[in-house]
Structure formats: structure tokens, C-alpha cells
Design an enzyme around this catalytic site. Structure first.
Site, PDB file in Angstrom:
ATOM      1  N   HIS A 174      -3.405   5.990  -6.522  1.00 34.11           N
ATOM      2  CA  HIS A 174      -3.047   5.608  -5.149  1.00 34.11           C
ATOM      3  C   HIS A 174      -3.636   4.238  -4.817  1.00 34.11           C
ATOM      4  O   HIS A 174      -4.518   3.745  -5.511  1.00 34.11           O
ATOM      5  CB  HIS A 174      -3.596   6.626  -4.132  1.00 34.11           C
ATOM      6  CG  HIS A 174      -2.785   7.887  -4.064  1.00 34.11           C
ATOM      7  ND1 HIS A 174      -3.014   8.946  -4.901  1.00 34.11           N
ATOM      8  CD2 HIS A 174      -1.745   8.251  -3.269  1.00 34.11           C
ATOM      9  CE1 HIS A 174      -2.153   9.922  -4.617  1.00 34.11           C
ATOM     10  NE2 HIS A 174      -1.369   9.522  -3.628  1.00 34.11           N
ATOM     11  N   LYS A 233      -7.146   4.544   0.004  1.00 38.78           N
ATOM     12  CA  LYS A 233      -7.224   6.013   0.071  1.00 38.78           C
ATOM     13  C   LYS A 233      -8.682   6.475   0.015  1.00 38.78           C
ATOM     14  O   LYS A 233      -9.462   5.999  -0.802  1.00 38.78           O
ATOM     15  CB  LYS A 233      -6.414   6.645  -1.065  1.00 38.78           C
ATOM     16  CG  LYS A 233      -6.336   8.157  -0.951  1.00 38.78           C
ATOM     17  CD  LYS A 233      -5.159   8.733  -1.697  1.00 38.78           C
ATOM     18  CE  LYS A 233      -5.115  10.247  -1.625  1.00 38.78           C
ATOM     19  NZ  LYS A 233      -4.920  10.748  -0.252  1.00 38.78           N
TER      20      LYS A 233
HETATM   21  N1  LIG Z   1       1.014  15.117   2.823  1.00 37.46           N
HETATM   22  C1  LIG Z   1       1.647  13.968   2.567  1.00 37.46           C
HETATM   23  O1  LIG Z   1       2.837  13.952   2.176  1.00 37.46           O
HETATM   24  C2  LIG Z   1       0.932  12.692   2.776  1.00 37.46           C
HETATM   25  C3  LIG Z   1      -0.356  12.725   3.218  1.00 37.46           C
HETATM   26  N2  LIG Z   1      -1.011  11.571   3.533  1.00 37.46           N
HETATM   27  C4  LIG Z   1      -2.333  11.738   4.106  1.00 37.46           C
HETATM   28  O2  LIG Z   1      -2.262  11.398   5.495  1.00 37.46           O
HETATM   29  C5  LIG Z   1      -3.510  10.876   5.933  1.00 37.46           C
HETATM   30  C6  LIG Z   1      -3.298   9.510   6.575  1.00 37.46           C
HETATM   31  O3  LIG Z   1      -2.810   8.602   5.631  1.00 37.46           O
HETATM   32  P1  LIG Z   1      -2.484   7.081   6.033  1.00 37.46           P
HETATM   33  O4  LIG Z   1      -1.449   7.024   7.107  1.00 37.46           O
HETATM   34  O5  LIG Z   1      -2.260   6.362   4.768  1.00 37.46           O
HETATM   35  O6  LIG Z   1      -3.923   6.646   6.632  1.00 37.46           O
HETATM   36  P2  LIG Z   1      -4.269   5.596   7.770  1.00 37.46           P
HETATM   37  O7  LIG Z   1      -5.733   5.398   7.710  1.00 37.46           O
HETATM   38  O8  LIG Z   1      -3.359   4.407   7.656  1.00 37.46           O
HETATM   39  O9  LIG Z   1      -3.864   6.358   9.122  1.00 37.46           O
HETATM   40  C7  LIG Z   1      -4.626   7.358   9.752  1.00 37.46           C
HETATM   41  C8  LIG Z   1      -4.556   7.076  11.224  1.00 37.46           C
HETATM   42  O10 LIG Z   1      -5.121   8.157  11.949  1.00 37.46           O
HETATM   43  C9  LIG Z   1      -5.947   7.598  12.959  1.00 37.46           C
HETATM   44  N3  LIG Z   1      -6.926   8.550  13.455  1.00 37.46           N
HETATM   45  C10 LIG Z   1      -8.053   8.992  12.854  1.00 37.46           C
HETATM   46  N4  LIG Z   1      -8.713   9.829  13.684  1.00 37.46           N
HETATM   47  C11 LIG Z   1      -7.981   9.913  14.819  1.00 37.46           C
HETATM   48  C12 LIG Z   1      -8.143  10.608  16.051  1.00 37.46           C
HETATM   49  N5  LIG Z   1      -9.194  11.409  16.285  1.00 37.46           N
HETATM   50  N6  LIG Z   1      -7.196  10.462  17.016  1.00 37.46           N
HETATM   51  C13 LIG Z   1      -6.117   9.686  16.802  1.00 37.46           C
HETATM   52  N7  LIG Z   1      -5.916   8.971  15.663  1.00 37.46           N
HETATM   53  C14 LIG Z   1      -6.841   9.105  14.683  1.00 37.46           C
HETATM   54  C15 LIG Z   1      -6.589   6.406  12.270  1.00 37.46           C
HETATM   55  O11 LIG Z   1      -7.201   5.539  13.204  1.00 37.46           O
HETATM   56  P3  LIG Z   1      -8.433   4.611  12.705  1.00 37.46           P
HETATM   57  O12 LIG Z   1      -7.821   3.641  11.719  1.00 37.46           O
HETATM   58  O13 LIG Z   1      -8.898   3.993  13.977  1.00 37.46           O
HETATM   59  O14 LIG Z   1      -9.422   5.522  12.063  1.00 37.46           O
HETATM   60  C16 LIG Z   1      -5.357   5.815  11.592  1.00 37.46           C
HETATM   61  O15 LIG Z   1      -4.595   5.000  12.476  1.00 37.46           O
HETATM   62  C17 LIG Z   1      -4.402  10.866   4.681  1.00 37.46           C
HETATM   63  O16 LIG Z   1      -5.156  12.056   4.663  1.00 37.46           O
HETATM   64  C18 LIG Z   1      -3.401  10.858   3.529  1.00 37.46           C
HETATM   65  O17 LIG Z   1      -3.911  11.357   2.337  1.00 37.46           O
HETATM   66  C19 LIG Z   1      -0.427  10.361   3.395  1.00 37.46           C
HETATM   67  C20 LIG Z   1       0.846  10.256   2.942  1.00 37.46           C
HETATM   68  C21 LIG Z   1       1.645  11.425   2.576  1.00 37.46           C
HETATM   69  O1  LIG Z   2      -3.091   8.824   0.992  1.00 35.30           O
HETATM   70  C1  LIG Z   2      -1.917   8.651   0.611  1.00 35.30           C
HETATM   71  O2  LIG Z   2      -1.358   7.547   0.673  1.00 35.30           O
HETATM   72  C2  LIG Z   2      -1.183   9.803   0.089  1.00 35.30           C
HETATM   73  N1  LIG Z   2      -1.737  10.981   0.207  1.00 35.30           N
HETATM   74  C3  LIG Z   2      -1.212  12.209  -0.201  1.00 35.30           C
HETATM   75  C4  LIG Z   2      -2.103  12.829  -1.248  1.00 35.30           C
HETATM   76  O3  LIG Z   2      -3.341  12.827  -1.069  1.00 35.30           O
HETATM   77  O4  LIG Z   2      -1.589  13.355  -2.237  1.00 35.30           O
HETATM   78  C5  LIG Z   2       0.247  12.167  -0.556  1.00 35.30           C
HETATM   79  C6  LIG Z   2       0.731  10.882  -1.143  1.00 35.30           C
HETATM   80  O5  LIG Z   2       0.503  10.878  -2.516  1.00 35.30           O
HETATM   81  C7  LIG Z   2       0.175   9.650  -0.451  1.00 35.30           C
END
Ligand SMILES: NC(=O)C1=CN([C@@H]2O[C@H](COP(=O)(O)OP(=O)(O)OC[C@H]3O[C@@H](n4cnc5c(N)ncnc54)[C@H](OP(=O)(O)O)[C@@H]3O)[C@@H](O)[C@H]2O)C=CC1
Ligand SMILES: O=C(O)C1=N[C@H](C(=O)O)C[C@H](O)C1
Length: 274
Positions: free
Chosen positions: A159, A163
Site C-alpha cells: 500500500h 497507510k
Molecule cells: N475497507 C475498504 O475497502 C477500504 C478501507 N480503507 C480504510 O479506511 C480508512 C481511511 O482510509 P483513507 O481514506 O485512506 O485515510 P485518510 O487518513 O485519508 O482519511 C481518514 C479521514 O478520517 C478523518 N477522521 C479521523 N477521525 C475522525 C473523527 N473523529 N471525526 C471525523 N473525521 C475523522 C481523518 O481526519 P484527520 O486527517 O484530521 O485525522 C481523515 O480525513 C483506513 O482505515 C483504511 O485502511 C481504505 C480504503 C478501502
Molecule cells: O488504507 C488503504 O488505502 C486501504 N485499506 C484497506 C486495507 O487495509 O486492506 C483496503 C484497501 O486495500 C486500501
């Protein structure tokens, strides 16, 4: 005919949050009801559409999730484990759909999500894409077919450099599928880190290897390695919208379901595959 489903995106300023806002704005039958960020975020007060790079939607980003959830039908949550358990309690209070993509949750977080699922309709998965969920079914079948005495299972993932959790949620999901296929507990058979003089590989273990770098969206491979041959099952994500599309499909699917906890295999109808 149903009215558009009113959705809240939490973590609105994040990589997934912005992708979700854009897709909701483009998808008939869905409406962005609110966009939530944490207190102090520079995104607060900005129009959610502009934040996501699409025309203005008339929805300013707020730091008040409870108010946002009260009139909504669902919340889409790709944030952090600590934030997700807070949102789970609020979604339960509001009796709405809670789609959780957040990874890195520990047992203590899962317990709180289970408790919230007594009142909310929760769909949680380490990967929301159709491809990875299908891959997990294939991994389970391969693990069933290839005996532990001759075939070693290793899960490899890469990734982007931002991450924060490892192994990825997807790697763990694929490891669980392999363990299920073998009829064993992943917790008792996984080797999540190797360093130094590890000794020879233990038969039946399921190994994990993690790479981090650049802008890689998500690469996963499950290797079945035997004497003289390797079978590799893999998935490459080229665009975050595939995760967002899966999450939105889950929200619509969960709209008329009973409170409880579901996975993407339920949403995609892949759960009955042996
Ligand atoms: N299941 C799936 O298919 C996928 C899962 N993911 C997962 O999703 C999560 C997020 O990924 P990603 O978008 O890349 O990460 P980012 O860090 O870009 O986004 C997370 C966002 O959540 C915000 N946040 C954190 N705490 C709070 C809160 N208490 N209230 C409101 N907003 C909050 C962060 O703000 P701040 O930056 O200020 O902390 C940030 O803007 C990860 O755990 C990732 O592994 C990602 C892609 C696919
Ligand atoms: O953090 C990410 O970007 C992603 N998180 C998920 C994971 O932990 O598997 C899904 C995807 O691969 C992207």
C-alpha cells in the site's frame, strides 16, 4: 418508489471520504445529507462538493456527527478505529445503517461495534470491492484443496506510504479465508512478522508480509507454495472508487435489513459458496 437514500460521509476530507462524496453526487438514488470531519479540521465549513472536487452540493462540512445522523438513513465510515467506535454508538442511537471500511480495529473495537449492531445495521469489511471478496472465496477453496502438509500459505500486500495499519484489513480478510479453508483459527496459525533467526517455517502457518511505499492503492497476493510450484491468487486496485462503489452498494442493500452485523459477502451474495 424509494426516495433517495440520505447518507452521511464521515472522514469527509480523507482519501476515501472525498471519493465517496464524488460518487454519491453522481449516483441516482443517493443523496449526501451531511459530511463530517473532526473538530479543528481545516475542512469544517467548506462545501463538501468543492472539497471533493465536484460542483458545490450545498452541504457544509460539520463536526457534529449526532446532529448529522439524526435525520439520515446511513453513514459511510472510512476513518480510524477510535472514531469508528464513536460513530457506531451514534449510528445505533439513530437506528441507521453504518457501513464500516475502517481497518486496524482491535478486539476492543470489535466488541463495541458488535454492541452497536444490536440497534444499527452494520456492514463491515476490510475490503469493499467485488474483486477482493470473490478472491477470498477462491482463496478459501484453494486452501481447502491444498493440504497444509505440502502447501505453505503466504499473504503479501503493498500500500501507499500514508497507510497506518499492518497487515492491511484485506490481507487479514484473505488470511481468515485461508484459515477457514484449512479449518483452523487464524489467530493460532498466523505469523505476522519475521525478523532475525526465526527458525524454519512451521508447517500449517499462514504468513504475512507487508510493503509500504509511494501511492500504491492496494496490491494483494496469496501464495500457495509447494516443492517446485507456486499458485498465486492476486488482486490489484487501480482506483479508490471501487471501494467506494462497494460501500454505497452495501448501504442500499442494508436499507431494509434487520439490525445486525453483516459483511460484503452477504451484500454480494457470496456467503453461500462452499
Ligand atoms: N475497507 C475498504 O475497502 C477500504 C478501507 N480503507 C480504510 O479506511 C480508512 C481511511 O482510509 P483513507 O481514506 O485512506 O485515510 P485518510 O487518513 O485519508 O482519511 C481518514 C479521514 O478520517 C478523518 N477522521 C479521523 N477521525 C475522525 C473523527 N473523529 N471525526 C471525523 N473525521 C475523522 C481523518 O481526519 P484527520 O486527517 O484530521 O485525522 C481523515 O480525513 C483506513 O482505515 C483504511 O485502511 C481504505 C480504503 C478501502
Ligand atoms: O488504507 C488503504 O488505502 C486501504 N485499506 C484497506 C486495507 O487495509 O486492506 C483496503 C484497501 O486495500 C486500501
Amino acid at each position: 418508489m424509494n426516495t433517495p437514500m440520505k447518507l452521511v460521509v464521515v472522514g469527509a476530507g480523507g482519501r476515501m471520504g472525498k471519493t465517496l462524496i464524488r460518487l454519491i453526487s453522481e449516483t441516482p438514488g443517493l443523496a449526501l445529507h451531511a459530511a463530517v470531519e473532526r473538530a479543528g479540521s481545516p475542512a469544517l465549513g467548506r462545501d463538501a462538493g468543492e472539497l471533493a472536487g465536484v460542483p458545490a452540493l450545498g452541504v457544509p462540512v460539520t463536526d457534529d456527527p449526532l446532529q448529522a445522523f439524526l435525520e439520515a438513513e446511513g453513514v459511510i465510515d472510512f476513518t480510524s478505529p477510535a472514531a469508528t467506535v464513536e460513530f457506531a454508538a451514534l449510528a445505533a442511537q439513530a437506528r441507521i445503517v453504518h457501513i464500516i471500511g475502517t481497518t486496524g480495529c482491535l478486539a476492543e473495537h470489535e466488541e463495541k461495534i458488535d454492541a452497536a449492531a444490536r440497534h444499527a445495521r452494520v456492514v463491515k469489511s476490510g475490503n469493499m470491492s467485488l474483486g477482493v471478496n470473490l478472491l477470498s472465496v477462491l482463496v478459501k477453496q484453494a486452501a481447502q484443496a491444498l493440504e497444509a502438509s505440502g502447501w505453505d500459505i503466504e499473504v503479501l500486500e503493498m500500500h501507499h506510504r500514508h497507510k497506518v495499519d499492518a497487515p492491511s484489513g484485506t490481507a487479514l480478510l484473505l488470511g481468515e479465508a485461508a484459515a477457514e479453508g484449512r479449518g483452523v483459527s487464524l489467530a493460532e496459525h498466523s505469523v505476522r512478522v519475521r525478523d532475525g533467526h526465526t527458525g524454519a517455517r512451521e508447517e500449517g502457518s499462514i504468513g504475512f508480509a507487508t510493503l509500504r511505499g509511494g501511492s500504491v492503492i492496494g496490491e494483494h497476493s496469496v501464495l500457495f507454495a509447494s516443492e517446485g510450484e507456486i499458485v498465486t491468487l492476486s488482486h490489484s486496485a487501480a482506483d479508490r472508487s471501487l471501494f467506494a462503489r462497494g460501500a454505497l452498494k452495501a448501504a442500499v442493500w442494508a436499507r431494509d435489513k434487520k439490525p445486525g452485523r453483516y459483511t460484503m459477502l452477504d451484500v454480494l451474495g457470496l456467503n453461500s459458496t462452499p
